[in-house]
Design an enzyme around this catalytic site. Structure first.
Site, PDB file in Angstrom:
ATOM      1  N   ARG A   1       0.886  -1.220   0.137  1.00  0.00           N
ATOM      2  CA  ARG A   1      -0.183  -0.062  -0.159  1.00  0.00           C
ATOM      3  C   ARG A   1       0.862   1.389  -0.140  1.00  0.00           C
ATOM      4  O   ARG A   1       0.419   2.284  -0.562  1.00  0.00           O
ATOM      5  CB  ARG A   1      -1.121   0.009   1.327  1.00  0.00           C
ATOM      6  CG  ARG A   1      -2.120  -1.143   0.948  1.00  0.00           C
ATOM      7  CD  ARG A   1      -2.927  -1.191   2.330  1.00  0.00           C
ATOM      8  NE  ARG A   1      -4.233  -2.021   1.972  1.00  0.00           N
ATOM      9  CZ  ARG A   1      -5.242  -2.241   2.961  1.00  0.00           C
ATOM     10  NH1 ARG A   1      -5.033  -1.874   4.112  1.00  0.00           N
ATOM     11  NH2 ARG A   1      -6.167  -2.954   2.711  1.00  0.00           N
TER      12      ARG A   1
ATOM     13  N   GLY B   1     -12.848  -4.040   0.991  1.00  0.00           N
ATOM     14  CA  GLY B   1     -14.364  -3.524   1.095  1.00  0.00           C
ATOM     15  C   GLY B   1     -14.700  -2.517   0.158  1.00  0.00           C
ATOM     16  O   GLY B   1     -15.947  -2.389  -0.299  1.00  0.00           O
TER      17      GLY B   1
END
Length: 424
Positions: free
Chosen positions: A36, A400
């Site tokens: 990330r 998500g």
């Protein structure tokens, strides 16, 4: 791209505050996987190259309050003393992340003690030309995740005072209406970073709106309940759906097939029947396993055997799809022009039960002239473990957020960004 990006705004001499998703796995104060962080580097470097006055970065790292409560309850059950301060500092502080980023960039990254204090405000004001400051974990402040918009606005106004432009490059948190992801955009010009732009390009444009056909979705993981909305949404877009992982056993149960002690959700059987019925009526085929790798215990080194679809006996549980299923799924994927994959085919954390997941990854990697999008979560980990990341069209950083976008939900962090003018 309907939203403004960093390339659509003049950043020279501006103070930039950027939301990134540096919620990375940590162990003993060391970053274990910097995927990330690496994903945000193109935007960070671009911003710095524009001659900005300063760059303030903000991110969460875990969910301190929620995680601490779980750890505290666990310690109390075992009769151990629990040190809240030690727990927070060991797991949720941004210092290791700031140090890791500084090493990658080859330049100093200062670290603020928090997000809102006078000391932090002074650090922001005192940044040298082109200086970088990382704020402490945004979720240390209850206002960050408050359901009270007024509370979020109090924090967002302070954050907005640190910049002239707000850049959101944290797609993984775009589905959260938090102070640092959505509310701050009310007070500053708000634009997307390159990662946010890329995520929307692939997930929204190439999966939701304009997928090339044939379009195959591969959905795995543990539970139907967590992905039923995704399945229902995908049925209107795909040609076929392949199902694996624990959720396959609920679908098999819906077809009257017993699955021994395999993971299943009895309360979701009727919903699984509804999904199968919609697929039948709309002429979409849902592929389910035809054989399984089963064990008698959930263990990395448990003895296993291959059984047919209806051959899982009481006391045995499915841990992976079998070789016949791999062959069937491989054939189904061939010729696809778009593939969306979310969720492993089995308990891929255990090497001997990662065969099915690895096989699917290899099939996708070898597809010619196809868009292959890995939708976050465990499927990303599986592709990385297989060493096939660079063979996929897009690896999403937001599990998500990816799923909610596929469901057709509006992501607050995206909606808050400034729209391009018509024709722009």
């Amino acid at each position: 791209m309907k939203k403004l990006t960093v390339k659509d705004i003049n950043l020279k001499g501006k103070r930039v505050i950027m939301r990134v998703d540096f919620n990375v796995p940590m162990k003993d104060g060391v970053v274990q996987d910097d995927t990330r962080i690496q994903a945000a580097l193109p935007t960070i470097r671009y911003v710095l190259d524009q001659g900005v006055k300063s760059l303030v970065l903000m991110s969460h790292l875990g969910d301190p309050r929620k995680d601490m409560q779980k750890a505290k309850e666990k310690a109390e059950k075992s009769g151990k003393l629990f040190d809240e301060k030690k727990y927070i500092e060991g797991k949720h502080k941004m210092a290791p992340v700031a140090a890791h980023l500084a090493e990658i960039l080859g330049r100093e990254v200062k670290l603020a003690p928090d997000c809102l204090s006078d000391e932090t405000k002074k650090m922001v004001a005192g940044l040298p030309e082109g200086g970088i400051l990382m704020l402490e974990n945004t979720r240390f402040h209850k206002e960050e995740t408050s359901k009270d918009e007024g509370e979020r606005e109090k924090m967002a106004k302070v954050l907005a005072s640190y910049g002239d432009v707000y850049v959101n490059d944290a797609f993984g948190t775009a589905h959260r209406p938090h102070a640092s992801t959505e509310t701050v955009a009310k007070f500053l010009p708000a634009v997307a970073g390159f990662l946010m732009e890329k995520e929307l390009e692939f997930l929204e444009e190439k999966i939701v709106l304009h997928p090339a056909k044939p379009f195959i979705a591969i959905i795995g993981g543990a539970k139907v309940s967590s992905k039923v909305s995704v399945l229902e949404s995908l049925l209107s877009k795909v040609d076929h759906i392949i199902i694996g992982g624990g959720m396959a056993y609920t679908f098999l149960a819906a077809k009257g097939i017993t699955c021994g002690n395999s993971l299943s959700e009895p309360e979701m059987i009727e919903k699984a029947r509804e999904v199968l019925d919609v697929a039948y009526k709309t002429r979409k085929y849902i592929y389910l396993p035809i054989d399984h790798i089963v064990t008698q215990e959930f263990s990395a080194d448990a003895p296993f055997k291959q059984v047919a679809r209806n051959g899982i006996e009481d006391g045995w549980m499915g841990m992976d799809i079998g070789p016949l299923t791999i062959e069937k799924y491989t054939h189904a994927i061939q010729g696809a022009k778009t593939v969306f994959w979310n969720g492993p085919m089995g308990v891929f954390e255990f090497p001997r039960f990662a065969v099915g997941t690895n096989a699917i990854a290899k099939v996708l990697a070898a597809l010619p002239n196809a868009i292959t999008v890995i939708g976050g979560g465990d499927s990303v980990s599986a592709v990385k473990k297989a060493g096939l990341t660079d063979k996929m069209s897009h690896i999403s950083t937001g599990g998500g957020a990816s799923l909610e976008l596929i469901e057709g939900k509006v992501l607050p962090g995206v909606a808050a960004l400034t729209d391009k003018k018509q024709g722009g």
